[in-house]
Design an enzyme around this catalytic site. Structure first.
Site, PDB file in Angstrom:
ATOM      1  N   GLU A 218    -103.683  35.155  78.869  1.00  0.00           N
ATOM      2  CA  GLU A 218    -103.371  33.791  79.294  1.00  0.00           C
ATOM      3  C   GLU A 218    -103.420  32.805  78.139  1.00  0.00           C
ATOM      4  OE1 GLU A 218    -102.015  32.983  81.906  1.00  0.00           O
ATOM      5  OE2 GLU A 218    -102.323  34.772  83.108  1.00  0.00           O
TER       6      GLU A 218
ATOM      7  N   ASP B 293     -98.493  27.037  86.591  1.00  0.00           N
ATOM      8  CA  ASP B 293     -97.900  26.987  85.258  1.00  0.00           C
ATOM      9  C   ASP B 293     -96.572  26.246  85.377  1.00  0.00           C
ATOM     10  OD1 ASP B 293     -96.368  28.932  86.576  1.00  0.00           O
ATOM     11  OD2 ASP B 293     -95.701  29.706  84.664  1.00  0.00           O
TER      12      ASP B 293
ATOM     13  N   TYR C 225    -105.025  25.386  84.280  1.00  0.00           N
ATOM     14  CA  TYR C 225    -104.132  26.516  84.540  1.00  0.00           C
ATOM     15  C   TYR C 225    -104.795  27.845  84.224  1.00  0.00           C
ATOM     16  CZ  TYR C 225    -101.058  30.307  83.710  1.00  0.00           C
ATOM     17  OH  TYR C 225    -100.538  31.553  83.741  1.00  0.00           O
TER      18      TYR C 225
END
Length: 325
Positions: free
Chosen positions: A63, A163, A145
DNA sequence: AATTCGGGGAG
DNA sequence: CTCCCAGAATT
């Protein structure tokens, strides 16, 4: 993963799901979850390496790498990184310079530092990666996020993950605008949370993400291939366009970003460099600002003074390195 | 709310 | 050439 298939064929609902299904929450617009999951089962990117694990550290690595960076470019970095530092414990023991070198080419070099510091923080707190949003959010480099994404994709928690792709799909399909910039963040969140299924939120979020990337593109919505097109509010409204930022970007070579990238990359290739050699590697317009760039990079922890010159931070293990120049 | 922070590739 | 990308931190 038989789970995905099972969900997709769970129920044979109406082919055209009504955008608003009475009884959910406040009665706002919802996504046709059934059609979305069927599309995902057939078209999703199920074999991305970070989707084949539930290890929170590995998912966090992915991520952070994926922040503002395309999937295709992250793939080789992700594999190499996990081969070299398979666990938070391993990464916490790495020196900063090696971490920065391993990041070469990904951009936003501070992300490498954040990841390293996150590993150190995890080890300092007992060695167990947090798998809930609050715990993740406290780690450096982990924002709203990333915390939600790791909690959902690794921890399989029912989190609202937004996102750029998911926010765009939600804004278009449910709010009828071109993108999240044309709606309030709270508005997008409201419809996104209302659409979260009670189970399998992970597959729901991944489906929206893939749909945004492969079908509902920023500039190229392929509605003929979209499982949400029947009830899409943006399509129904005639595709109203969004406002353009309209900002003139200076030549990249004149920006601080370019200079900073050059500086860090030059130090990646050397144990240390004197300041004048760094200046030689930059366009002349940067000469007057070089000292300021170096000070900022030092303050951020990316570089450090090394004798009369500069080196990547943490060059000589953890001890105070002796001057090398 | 606006800026800053990289670098590569698609269109 | 411009724009965009699985955002976050800082001001």
């Amino acid at each position: 993963m038989g789970r995905v298939v099972a969900i997709a064929v769970e129920r044979a609902g109406p082919r055209v799901a009504a955008p608003e299904q009475p009884g959910a929450t406040g009665g706002g617009p919802l996504l046709p979850a059934q059609l979305l999951q069927e599309w995902y089962a057939a078209n999703g990117r199920h074999s991305l390496p970070w989707r084949l694990t539930r290890d929170a550290y590995a998912v966090l690595v992915s991520e952070v790498m994926l922040q503002q960076t395309q999937v295709a470019r992250v793939l080789p970095y992700y594999t190499a990184w996990l081969r070299r530092w398979p666990t938070a414990a391993a990464l916490s023991g790495a020196n900063t310079a090696d971490v920065i070198r391993a990041w070469a080419g990904l951009g936003y070099n501070r992300r490498a530092l954040y990841l390293h510091r996150a590993a150190v923080a995890v080890m300092a707190a007992g060695g167990t990666m947090p798998a809930n949003e609050a715990g993740l959010r406290a780690l450096p480099g982990v924002g709203p996020y990333t915390a939600a994404a790791v909690a959902c994709f690794a921890g399989e928690q029912r989190a609202y993950v937004a996102d750029t792709n998911i926010a765009r799909v939600l804004a278009r399909a449910l709010l009828g605008v071109a993108g999240p910039r044309e709606a309030s963040a709270a508005g997008v969140r409201a419809v996104g949370e209302a659409s979260l299924p009670a189970v399998a939120a992970r597959e729901h979020n991944l489906a929206l993400m893939d749909l945004g990337a492969a079908v509902c593109g920023v500039r190229s919505p392929a509605c003929e291939r979209c499982p949400l097109s029947e009830g899409c509010a943006w399509r129904a409204a005639g595709y109203p366009v969004g406002a353009r930022p309209a900002r003139r970007l200076p030549r990249f070579e004149t920006t601080a970003r370019f200079a900073r990238g050059r500086i860090v990359d030059a130090l990646r290739g050397h144990a240390a460099l004197p300041e004048h050699e760094l200046a030689e590697r930059l366009p002349g317009v940067h000469a007057a600002k070089l000292a300021a760039y170096l000070a900022a990079l030092e303050d951020e922890g990316l570089i450090e003074r090394c004798g009369h010159g500069w080196a990547l931070a943490g060059q000589g293990s953890t001890s105070m390195a002796s001057p090398k120049l």
